[in-house]
Design a protein around this motif. Sequence first.
Motif, PDB file in Angstrom:
ATOM      1  N   TYR A   1      -5.274   5.736  30.600  1.00 65.22           N
ATOM      2  CA  TYR A   1      -5.189   7.134  31.059  1.00 65.22           C
ATOM      3  C   TYR A   1      -5.533   7.228  32.547  1.00 65.22           C
ATOM      4  N   ALA A   2      -6.622   6.553  32.934  1.00 66.13           N
ATOM      5  CA  ALA A   2      -7.044   6.612  34.336  1.00 66.13           C
ATOM      6  C   ALA A   2      -5.951   6.054  35.238  1.00 66.13           C
ATOM      7  N   ALA A   3      -5.366   4.926  34.825  1.00 66.95           N
ATOM      8  CA  ALA A   3      -4.336   4.307  35.661  1.00 66.95           C
ATOM      9  C   ALA A   3      -3.127   5.224  35.796  1.00 66.95           C
ATOM     10  N   GLU A   4      -2.797   5.962  34.733  1.00 69.39           N
ATOM     11  CA  GLU A   4      -1.609   6.818  34.785  1.00 69.39           C
ATOM     12  C   GLU A   4      -1.868   8.167  35.479  1.00 69.39           C
ATOM     13  N   HIS A   5      -3.058   8.731  35.241  1.00 66.87           N
ATOM     14  CA  HIS A   5      -3.245  10.139  35.651  1.00 66.87           C
ATOM     15  C   HIS A   5      -4.333  10.383  36.695  1.00 66.87           C
ATOM     16  N   GLU A   6      -5.149   9.379  37.024  1.00 65.64           N
ATOM     17  CA  GLU A   6      -6.330   9.720  37.818  1.00 65.64           C
ATOM     18  C   GLU A   6      -6.339   9.133  39.236  1.00 65.64           C
ATOM     19  N   GLY A   7      -5.150   8.941  39.793  1.00 66.43           N
ATOM     20  CA  GLY A   7      -5.057   8.573  41.211  1.00 66.43           C
ATOM     21  C   GLY A   7      -5.690   7.226  41.553  1.00 66.43           C
TER      22      GLY A   7
ATOM     23  N   MET B   1      -4.314  15.043  40.779  1.00 62.74           N
ATOM     24  CA  MET B   1      -4.959  13.934  41.477  1.00 62.74           C
ATOM     25  C   MET B   1      -3.904  12.914  41.873  1.00 62.74           C
ATOM     26  N   GLY B   2      -3.826  12.547  43.117  1.00 60.99           N
ATOM     27  CA  GLY B   2      -2.800  11.562  43.437  1.00 60.99           C
ATOM     28  C   GLY B   2      -2.605  11.389  44.915  1.00 60.99           C
ATOM     29  N   ARG B   3      -1.387  10.958  45.284  1.00 60.61           N
ATOM     30  CA  ARG B   3      -1.165  10.576  46.671  1.00 60.61           C
ATOM     31  C   ARG B   3      -0.023  11.353  47.309  1.00 60.61           C
ATOM     32  N   CYS B   4       0.456  12.386  46.620  1.00 60.58           N
ATOM     33  CA  CYS B   4       1.658  13.046  47.113  1.00 60.58           C
ATOM     34  C   CYS B   4       1.339  14.505  47.456  1.00 60.58           C
ATOM     35  N   PHE B   5       1.714  14.959  48.653  1.00 58.80           N
ATOM     36  CA  PHE B   5       1.375  16.320  49.065  1.00 58.80           C
ATOM     37  C   PHE B   5       2.454  16.835  50.005  1.00 58.80           C
ATOM     38  N   GLU B   6       3.069  17.950  49.632  1.00 59.90           N
ATOM     39  CA  GLU B   6       4.057  18.536  50.549  1.00 59.90           C
ATOM     40  C   GLU B   6       3.252  19.343  51.581  1.00 59.90           C
ATOM     41  N   LYS B   7       3.553  19.096  52.828  1.00 57.83           N
ATOM     42  CA  LYS B   7       2.641  19.519  53.904  1.00 57.83           C
ATOM     43  C   LYS B   7       2.776  21.004  54.246  1.00 57.83           C
ATOM     44  N   SER B   8       2.249  21.844  53.374  1.00 58.92           N
ATOM     45  CA  SER B   8       2.325  23.278  53.623  1.00 58.92           C
ATOM     46  C   SER B   8       0.921  23.813  53.904  1.00 58.92           C
TER      47      SER B   8
ATOM     48  N   CYS C   1      -5.847   3.861  43.115  1.00 63.37           N
ATOM     49  CA  CYS C   1      -5.102   3.163  44.175  1.00 63.37           C
ATOM     50  C   CYS C   1      -5.479   1.691  44.233  1.00 63.37           C
ATOM     51  N   HIS C   2      -6.706   1.381  43.836  1.00 69.80           N
ATOM     52  CA  HIS C   2      -7.161  -0.012  43.876  1.00 69.80           C
ATOM     53  C   HIS C   2      -7.913  -0.327  42.594  1.00 69.80           C
ATOM     54  N   LEU C   3      -8.010  -1.632  42.317  1.00 73.15           N
ATOM     55  CA  LEU C   3      -8.702  -2.055  41.096  1.00 73.15           C
ATOM     56  C   LEU C   3     -10.146  -1.564  41.080  1.00 73.15           C
ATOM     57  N   GLU C   4     -10.775  -1.536  42.251  1.00 76.78           N
ATOM     58  CA  GLU C   4     -12.176  -1.071  42.310  1.00 76.78           C
ATOM     59  C   GLU C   4     -12.303   0.397  41.870  1.00 76.78           C
ATOM     60  N   ASP C   5     -11.262   1.208  42.134  1.00 75.81           N
ATOM     61  CA  ASP C   5     -11.318   2.624  41.706  1.00 75.81           C
ATOM     62  C   ASP C   5     -11.426   2.685  40.183  1.00 75.81           C
ATOM     63  N   LEU C   6     -10.638   1.820  39.550  1.00 76.49           N
ATOM     64  CA  LEU C   6     -10.588   1.816  38.082  1.00 76.49           C
ATOM     65  C   LEU C   6     -11.900   1.314  37.477  1.00 76.49           C
ATOM     66  N   LEU C   7     -12.418   0.204  38.017  1.00 83.11           N
ATOM     67  CA  LEU C   7     -13.532  -0.485  37.349  1.00 83.11           C
ATOM     68  C   LEU C   7     -14.906  -0.016  37.813  1.00 83.11           C
ATOM     69  N   LEU C   8     -14.969   0.615  38.976  1.00 84.88           N
ATOM     70  CA  LEU C   8     -16.285   1.086  39.447  1.00 84.88           C
ATOM     71  C   LEU C   8     -16.492   2.580  39.246  1.00 84.88           C
ATOM     72  N   ARG C   9     -15.393   3.365  39.169  1.00 86.84           N
ATOM     73  CA  ARG C   9     -15.589   4.814  39.109  1.00 86.84           C
ATOM     74  C   ARG C   9     -14.877   5.505  37.943  1.00 86.84           C
ATOM     75  N   ARG C  10     -13.615   5.124  37.579  1.00 84.20           N
ATOM     76  CA  ARG C  10     -12.968   5.809  36.438  1.00 84.20           C
ATOM     77  C   ARG C  10     -13.714   5.427  35.163  1.00 84.20           C
ATOM     78  N   VAL C  11     -13.955   4.139  34.961  1.00 82.71           N
ATOM     79  CA  VAL C  11     -14.951   3.664  33.996  1.00 82.71           C
ATOM     80  C   VAL C  11     -15.939   2.846  34.817  1.00 82.71           C
ATOM     81  N   ARG C  12     -17.098   2.528  34.225  1.00 85.38           N
ATOM     82  CA  ARG C  12     -18.165   1.930  35.027  1.00 85.38           C
ATOM     83  C   ARG C  12     -18.385   0.455  34.654  1.00 85.38           C
TER      84      ARG C  12
END
Length: 519
Positions: A446-452, A1-8, A454-465
């Motif tokens: 854990y979410a901040a390190e491993h679960e992609g 999960m993340g933001r890096c992709f080699e374009k193959s 990108c924004h605070l809302e990702d962490l507080l609304l979806r990784r935990v609720r």
Amino acid sequence: MGRCFEKSAVDLVIVGGGVTGAGVFREAVRNGLRCLLVDQKDFAWGTSSRSSKLIHGGLRYLKEAQFKLTLESVKERERLLTEAEGLVSPIDFIMPLYDGAGPGRAAMAAGLTVYDILAKKFRHRYLRSHRVKELIPGINTETLKGGYLFMDAQVDDARLVLRLIGEGVRQGGRALNYTYARSILRDAEGRVTGVSLMDQATGAEFEVSAPAVVNATGVWAEALHPSPEAHLHLRPLRGSHLVFSREKLPVDQAISFFHPTDKRPLFIIPWEGVVLLGTTDLDHEGDVNLEPAITDAEVEYLLGALKGVIPHAGLTREDALTSFAGVRPVLSEGGKSASQESREHAVWVDRGLVTVTGGKLTTFRKLAWDTLNAAQPFIREDPLTGEGDAVFSERRGTTPEGVGHELYKRLWSRYGKGTLALLQGAGPQGLELISGTPYVWAELAYAAEHEGVCHLEDLLLRRVRIGLILKNGGLDQMASIRAVVENYLNWDDERWEKEVADYRRLWQGCYNPCPPENK
Ligand SMILES: Cc1cc2nc3c(=O)[nH]c(=O)nc-3n(C[C@H](O)[C@H](O)[C@H](O)COP(=O)(O)OP(=O)(O)OC[C@H]3O[C@@H](n4cnc5c(N)ncnc54)[C@H](O)[C@@H]3O)c2cc1C
């Protein structure tokens, strides 16, 4: 999960990181396909984090004689209760029965018997009125005849999506959030050759080659693939919830009841330490690209329903902790009221583009396999396998020393094998509960390190609720939250200020049941 992709090149691109796309991704990776999943915003940003969080047969579909949908849903519920234990949990429902209103005892008995037969488990029972009064403090007793107790199941919807994506990524799939699919690429004969993508953070555009693309974009599906059935189109229907603390609305079982005015079925559901009241079902006139929010009329409607069933609760808008709204991807032939629309899904195939839309959270596995079976001829000759396999393949081991068994079970159900890294990284305070929530601090790290994230809302609304279950959406705990995650997010002071300001604006506008202008 993340933001890096080699374009193959890959075998399959899946557009849409809701439960449907995540289910397809999980099963495709398991089959050894090289897969890329993308979402224009965050994983589960769409409908899949905004549901009523039920894994249910859908008793009301029986009333509408949708036996196939109920049977599929009940089968999936039973499977998920075993295979996703802890993430999908049983929940008791009570349906109070009133003289002269709603279904009678005989009709309910018949419906629940069919429900139990479909599940091959006999679980419902009749409750006399005094027992219903004991179980639902403050219930409206006027003409109360009794009630039925039956079982369904519930889930953390966003975590289900993240668990599916997490397993897929650990087994070799790639998943990128904040990556927009601009268009489908085709050759001169119109066969799919890939997809054109845009990184939403940088605006960079790139192409990925693939012989097949799955369009699992829910309510957005017709933007990439207009319906090939002239009579069938997506009808975005909004559903909203109010969230109360258990102190304000002390119920231990879920309650299934009918609105006193329009007789629509509604639920009161204990979930993650709070209580959800929902849902509405209305045409969504707003822009689906903007975050939906509950309207004043929906608040009044839900409070009216609550007053009908538990008048002594005496709750007002100000008593709610939070609210949230989502938009259902419902396929419509027109001419029906919102609640009469079918929740069946459709799969459309166009020379390598396979679109799947409609359906329910509960039946995501069925949707995934219908989609993959349609995509397979474009990818390889051999059929795909594993349709009957357990939804998650990562198995929980013995509870490590120093970690409570229930906590370990709960963490594993949400993070799978990631739980090992989560526990390793948990400092002395890491396994303490975040006050007012069922989450431990190490989940944020854990979410901040491993679960992609990108924004605070990702962490507080979806990784935990936290954003759904804490008054003020967790903004009051921001200093502690920052202290736990800042090493992983690498945001400087300016970025933190911006993230907090953006989150505050979003929460006030779309999750605050009493936005400032209403106070
Ligand atoms: C109020 C409400 C209550 C519900 N309750 C239940 C329930 O209790 N039980 C149940 O089983 N079902 C329930 N449902 C239905 C269920 O939530 C949905 O059927 C399901 O979540 C749809 O998932 P999806 O993956 O198809 O769509 P979504 O979750 O919306 O995912 C689609 C994703 O595609 C992304 N996307 C769109 N366009 C692009 C693009 N061009 N490029 C990249 N990404 C793109 C979006 O950002 C989005 O994240 C409920 C729905 C609502 C609204």
